[in-house]
Design a protein around this motif. Structure first.
Motif, PDB file in Angstrom:
ATOM      1  N   UNK A 129       0.872  -1.159  -0.701  1.00 44.07           N
ATOM      2  CA  UNK A 129      -0.344   0.053  -0.034  1.00 44.07           C
ATOM      3  C   UNK A 129       1.104   0.891  -0.493  1.00 44.07           C
ATOM      4  N   UNK A 130       0.343   2.551  -0.728  1.00 41.98           N
ATOM      5  CA  UNK A 130       1.726   3.807  -0.812  1.00 41.98           C
ATOM      6  C   UNK A 130       0.045   4.994  -0.871  1.00 41.98           C
ATOM      7  N   UNK A 131       0.165   5.426   0.062  1.00 50.11           N
ATOM      8  CA  UNK A 131      -0.584   6.607   0.209  1.00 50.11           C
ATOM      9  C   UNK A 131       0.005   8.422   0.420  1.00 50.11           C
ATOM     10  N   UNK A 132      -1.307   9.080  -0.445  1.00 46.09           N
ATOM     11  CA  UNK A 132      -0.598  10.353  -0.194  1.00 46.09           C
ATOM     12  C   UNK A 132      -1.717  11.298  -0.310  1.00 46.09           C
ATOM     13  N   UNK A 133      -1.122  12.001   0.044  1.00 46.43           N
ATOM     14  CA  UNK A 133      -2.371  13.548   1.196  1.00 46.43           C
ATOM     15  C   UNK A 133      -1.684  14.685   0.229  1.00 46.43           C
ATOM     16  N   UNK A 134      -2.541  15.430   0.122  1.00 52.45           N
ATOM     17  CA  UNK A 134      -2.599  16.769  -0.618  1.00 52.45           C
ATOM     18  C   UNK A 134      -3.746  17.762   0.430  1.00 52.45           C
ATOM     19  N   UNK A 135      -2.856  18.381   0.634  1.00 57.73           N
ATOM     20  CA  UNK A 135      -3.679  19.153   2.171  1.00 57.73           C
ATOM     21  C   UNK A 135      -4.510  20.763   0.833  1.00 57.73           C
ATOM     22  N   UNK A 136      -5.912  21.387   1.226  1.00 57.83           N
ATOM     23  CA  UNK A 136      -5.739  22.468   0.279  1.00 57.83           C
ATOM     24  C   UNK A 136      -7.410  23.194   1.417  1.00 57.83           C
ATOM     25  N   UNK A 137      -7.734  23.665   0.131  1.00 54.93           N
ATOM     26  CA  UNK A 137      -9.454  24.203   0.881  1.00 54.93           C
ATOM     27  C   UNK A 137     -10.469  23.984  -0.257  1.00 54.93           C
ATOM     28  N   UNK A 138     -11.087  24.404  -0.183  1.00 53.65           N
ATOM     29  CA  UNK A 138     -12.360  24.426  -1.114  1.00 53.65           C
ATOM     30  C   UNK A 138     -13.092  25.405  -1.151  1.00 53.65           C
ATOM     31  N   UNK A 139     -13.251  25.481  -2.958  1.00 54.14           N
ATOM     32  CA  UNK A 139     -13.401  27.682  -3.399  1.00 54.14           C
ATOM     33  C   UNK A 139     -14.974  27.714  -2.936  1.00 54.14           C
ATOM     34  N   UNK A 179       1.731  11.956  -5.033  1.00 50.65           N
ATOM     35  CA  UNK A 179       2.772  11.675  -4.256  1.00 50.65           C
ATOM     36  C   UNK A 179       2.406   9.881  -3.735  1.00 50.65           C
ATOM     37  N   UNK A 180       1.163   9.428  -4.380  1.00 52.17           N
ATOM     38  CA  UNK A 180       0.834   8.030  -3.685  1.00 52.17           C
ATOM     39  C   UNK A 180       2.817   7.240  -4.713  1.00 52.17           C
ATOM     40  N   UNK A 181       1.916   7.418  -6.085  1.00 51.58           N
ATOM     41  CA  UNK A 181       3.286   6.688  -7.314  1.00 51.58           C
ATOM     42  C   UNK A 181       4.486   7.160  -6.783  1.00 51.58           C
ATOM     43  N   UNK A 182       4.741   8.816  -6.354  1.00 51.24           N
ATOM     44  CA  UNK A 182       6.306   8.527  -6.365  1.00 51.24           C
ATOM     45  C   UNK A 182       6.727   7.721  -5.006  1.00 51.24           C
ATOM     46  N   UNK A 183       5.898   7.028  -3.650  1.00 52.19           N
ATOM     47  CA  UNK A 183       6.595   5.720  -3.447  1.00 52.19           C
ATOM     48  C   UNK A 183       6.351   4.742  -3.809  1.00 52.19           C
ATOM     49  N   UNK A 184       5.285   4.827  -4.813  1.00 57.73           N
ATOM     50  CA  UNK A 184       5.296   3.239  -5.235  1.00 57.73           C
ATOM     51  C   UNK A 184       6.744   2.871  -5.890  1.00 57.73           C
ATOM     52  N   UNK A 185       6.267   4.354  -6.855  1.00 60.41           N
ATOM     53  CA  UNK A 185       7.988   3.550  -7.640  1.00 60.41           C
ATOM     54  C   UNK A 185       9.545   3.777  -6.816  1.00 60.41           C
TER      55      UNK A 185
END
Ligand code: IMP
Length: 191
Positions: A129-139, A179-185
């Motif tokens: 398993x590989x997890x990626x998170x991006x924080x932000x806001x809803x416009x 980000x998740x793909x980078x971890x998988x690679x």
């Protein structure tokens, strides 16, 4: 290396192929002869991601990857989460999903949110398993025409444009899936 991507979402295929580069050739479900609507009945990203990858492995014994992803809004206790694709009822009706979310956030000041992706890689039947998170806001309103899903209303932290105003080259390196793909690679290169 050939990997099947367990999704019928053409945008995900395009994003992931761009991220993976030439070393990995993504096969679509149709290319391996799978025309099913793969069930996603778990209540976590990890569970759904594994379920999709296992579905392919059990029927085709092909190394595969599956991504389960979605938008989690802080003030809505992580909603729409695993229901992101069918938040307004119909699977994949992005316009309605956005409308519902903007309606639910009307008058709410805290619009912090994150996209999360869990990728399952199944090689020789073994899962990783590989997890990626991006924080932000809803416009407050939609901006931009690119991308898919909630992209027109998600503005990543540190940017003044939504994902839908970014090219794939801009979105991919910072996105949850990127980000998740980078971890998988990294993992595949070490294996
Ligand atoms: P899945 O295909 O079950 O993983 O559903 C993912 C859903 O989450 C999509 O249909 C979108 O609504 C949302 N989603 C996931 N990733 C993104 C993204 O990169 N941009 C916009 N919406 C996304």
């Amino acid at each position: 290396m050939k990997l099947c991507l367990a999704t019928n979402n053409a945008h995900k295929v395009e994003e992931l192929q761009a991220l993976l580069g030439e070393k990995f050739q993504l096969q679509t479900l149709n290319e391996i002869g799978c025309f099913d609507d793969i069930p996603e009945t778990a209540n976590t990203f990890d569970g759904n991601s594994l379920q999709k990858a296992m579905y392919v492995w059990e029927r085709f014994q092909i190394d595969c990857i599956a991504d389960d992803s979605g938008l989690e809004v802080d003030t809505l206790n992580g909603e729409p989460g695993v229901f992101s694709a069918r938040y307004a009822g119909e699977h994949g009706n992005h316009a309605k999903n956005i409308e519902k979310l903007l309606e639910n956030l009307k008058g709410i000041e805290n619009r912090a949110a994150q996209f999360r992706s869990v990728i399952t890689l199944l090689i020789d039947g073994e899962s990783h398993f590989f997890e990626g998170i991006i924080r932000g806001k809803i416009t407050q309103e939609r901006h931009g025409e690119k991308g898919f899903g909630y992209d027109p209303i998600f503005m990543p932290e540190g940017y003044d444009r939504t994902f839908a105003e970014m090219t794939l080259e801009e979105k991919n390196p910072i996105s949850h899936r990127g980000l998740a793909v980078a971890k998988m690679i990294d993992f595949l290169n070490q294996a």
